[in-house]
Scaffold this active site. Structure first.
Site, PDB file in Angstrom:
ATOM      1  N   LEU A 156     -16.305  56.890  47.251  1.00 16.82           N
ATOM      2  CA  LEU A 156     -16.666  55.472  47.245  1.00 16.82           C
ATOM      3  C   LEU A 156     -17.380  55.046  45.963  1.00 16.82           C
ATOM      4  CD1 LEU A 156     -17.825  55.203  50.957  1.00 16.82           C
ATOM      5  CD2 LEU A 156     -15.628  54.510  49.985  1.00 16.82           C
ATOM      6  N   TYR A 162     -32.557  54.880  42.203  1.00 21.03           N
ATOM      7  CA  TYR A 162     -32.366  54.872  43.662  1.00 21.03           C
ATOM      8  C   TYR A 162     -32.952  53.611  44.307  1.00 21.03           C
ATOM      9  CZ  TYR A 162     -32.502  56.293  48.565  1.00 21.03           C
ATOM     10  OH  TYR A 162     -32.323  56.334  49.930  1.00 21.03           O
TER      11      TYR A 162
END
Ligand code: NAD
Length: 258
Positions: free
Chosen positions: A42, A152
């Site tokens: 993905l 992140y």
């Protein structure tokens, strides 16, 4: 019986959610890099297109819910790609398949790390820039030991903001689809195994992510919330980022939000 698509289904929260929904009698189409019903990367546009094609084929063109769990927490460009573009691509790519459902639902996994200071440039590029420019900025951060950890949290803040930006729009709310996010604190999964390997490391982690309510959680805790958010019972939650974090959001943001 409902049909759910879960990305990141081979491990951790995605796996626990997949098992829970199957125990409850639902059909799950799992997506992951390998070892799932649909194997797809993905982090790339091609992988996302392959995923949509394969899910369309396996589902016969109709699904009831999307649960976008796939993610990475490494300080790398891949984290920017999969956490933001992978999740957004999953939601937008599979949304047309929800059209035939009587109770369509969608949810993605952000993180309490979305509360940490982001890299403003990367955040802006995720939300309003070109993918190649965001990836170029992520590469600059990844090459800098002082800044790489921001990838992140920034990817998760962008994902949460994308959901708030889109949830009330034509293609989601007006089409009867509750679109929301969950923001977990520290959850015991392969992703956090090294971070909680020793008592000392765990203590340091809990100082950054305080969880006074019952401490570090198992994946099933998040799975139950994801299952409810994508159930027929959830008719009116729109664009919410639900913190399932044992209290860290309350401690960090206090009364600045409600
Ligand atoms: N564990 C935690 O403490 C925690 C906290 C907050 C948010 N989250 C988020 O929850 C989600 C699930 O994390 P987890 O803890 O279950 O981690 P995990 O590592 O156990 O599972 C993540 C899954 O995503 C898959 N994945 C990674 N990159 C992919 C790609 N390019 N294409 C397809 N699949 C890919 C992995 O193969 C893996 O199976 C992630 O989005 C993570 O950021 C986790």
């Amino acid at each position: 019986m409902r049909t759910y698509v879960i990305t990141g289904a081979a491990s951790g929260i995605g796996k626990a959610t997949s098992e829970l929904l199957q125990e409850r009698g639902h059909a799950v189409i799992g997506v992951d890099l390998k070892g799932s019903d649909v194997d797809a990367d993905l982090s790339t546009a091609e992988g996302r297109a392959t995923m949509v094609e394969a899910v369309t084929e396996k589902s016969g063109g109709s699904i009831d819910a999307i649960i976008a769990c796939a993610g990475l927490s490494t300080p790398t460009v891949a984290t920017a790609k999969v956490n933001y573009y992978g999740a957004v691509g999953t939601l937008t790519g599979l949304r047309p398949l929800l059209a035939g459902s009587e109770a369509p639902r969608a949810v993605a996994i952000a993180s309490m790390a979305s509360l940490f200071p982001p890299d403003d440039e990367l955040l802006h590029l995720f939300l309003d820039g070109a993918e190649e420019d965001a990836i170029a900025r992520a590469a600059v951060l990844a090459a800098n030991d002082q800044l790489s950890a921001q990838i992140y949290g920034t990817s998760k803040r962008a994902l949460a903001l994308w959901i708030r930006r889109h949830a009330a729009r034509e293609e989601w709310a007006h089409a009867g689809i509750p679109l929301n996010a969950v923001a977990p604190g520290i959850i015991r999964t392969p992703m956090t195994k090294d971070l909680t390997a020793t008592e000392e490391a765990t203590k340091a982690l809990l100082e950054m992510v305080p969880m006074p309510l019952n401490g570090i959680a198992d994946a099933i805790v998040v799975a139950r919330l994801l299952a409810w958010l994508t159930s027929e019972e959830n008719t009116h939650l729109c664009g919410q980022v639900v913190f399932v974090d044992g209290g860290s959001d309350v401690i960090i943001r206090g009364e600045s939000t409600w």
